[in-house]
Design an enzyme around this catalytic site. Structure first.
Site, PDB file in Angstrom:
ATOM      1  N   VAL A  93      91.786  27.965  38.472  1.00  0.00           N
ATOM      2  CA  VAL A  93      90.897  27.517  37.500  1.00  0.00           C
ATOM      3  C   VAL A  93      91.412  26.864  36.093  1.00  0.00           C
ATOM      4  O   VAL A  93      92.589  26.977  35.846  1.00  0.00           O
ATOM      5  CB  VAL A  93      90.761  28.909  36.705  1.00  0.00           C
ATOM      6  N   CYS A  94      90.801  25.787  35.636  1.00  0.00           N
ATOM      7  CA  CYS A  94      91.120  24.828  34.567  1.00  0.00           C
ATOM      8  C   CYS A  94      90.523  25.137  33.576  1.00  0.00           C
ATOM      9  O   CYS A  94      89.318  25.196  33.257  1.00  0.00           O
ATOM     10  CB  CYS A  94      90.635  23.387  34.898  1.00  0.00           C
ATOM     11  N   LEU A  95      91.068  25.877  32.481  1.00  0.00           N
ATOM     12  CA  LEU A  95      90.629  26.606  31.317  1.00  0.00           C
ATOM     13  C   LEU A  95      91.636  26.644  30.303  1.00  0.00           C
ATOM     14  O   LEU A  95      92.816  26.987  30.612  1.00  0.00           O
ATOM     15  CB  LEU A  95      90.036  28.041  31.826  1.00  0.00           C
TER      16      LEU A  95
END
Length: 160
Positions: A93-95
């Site tokens: 996940v890119c957060l």
């Protein structure tokens, strides 16, 4: 000795989660076949938010904590090839709150991470695309994007 800090914090997080967690979410440390609990790997389920295209889906996510936690964020992964603009093909996940250089703070809890990822499902950040195909659909072919999200929701029904 930082591993002791990580495990102590995760034990506290586990206690806190068991007392109070958002409805429909699951987060628990992995249990080995021999019954031992691995606090460094958590198996989670994030429900799709009510009233969104993600509703009805219960999305599996694994959180991998390092010995440097809470100084460093966990790696959060959906299954490989998960359809979302901010999820790499590996499932990572890119957060911002999961990025040590951007938004991570040691005070962020497992609950805050999971709720943040749930919010991201329905509100992708096209400026931080990790999955070009789904990002293009999100930006330029919203009907096709919605169709694929609804198919994904059906692929991950409520846990039995």
């Amino acid at each position: 000795m930082s591993g002791g800090i990580a495990r102590g914090r995760l034990a506290e997080e586990r206690k806190s989660w068991r007392k109070n967690h958002p409805h429909g979410f699951v987060a628990k440390p992995e249990t080995s076949p021999d019954g031992t609990v691995n606090l460094m790997v958590w198996r989670c389920v994030i429900p799709g938010k009510s009233g969104t295209d993600w509703e009805g889906g219960y999305y599996p996510l694994t959180m991998h904590f390092s010995e440097d936690y809470p100084g460093k964020p966990p790696e959060c992964k959906f299954p490989p090839n998960f359809f979302h603009p901010n999820v790499y093909s590996s499932g990572s996940v890119c957060l911002s709150i999961l990025n040590e250089a951007l938004g991570w703070r040691p005070s962020i809890t497992v609950k805050q991470i999971l709720v943040g990822i749930q919010d991201l499902l329905d509100k992708p950040n096209p400026d931080s695309a990790a999955h070009p195909y789904s990002n293009q659909l999100f930006l330029k072919q919203r009907d096709e994007y919605k169709k694929q999200v609804c198919q994904l929701a059906k692929r991950y029904p409520a846990p039995a």
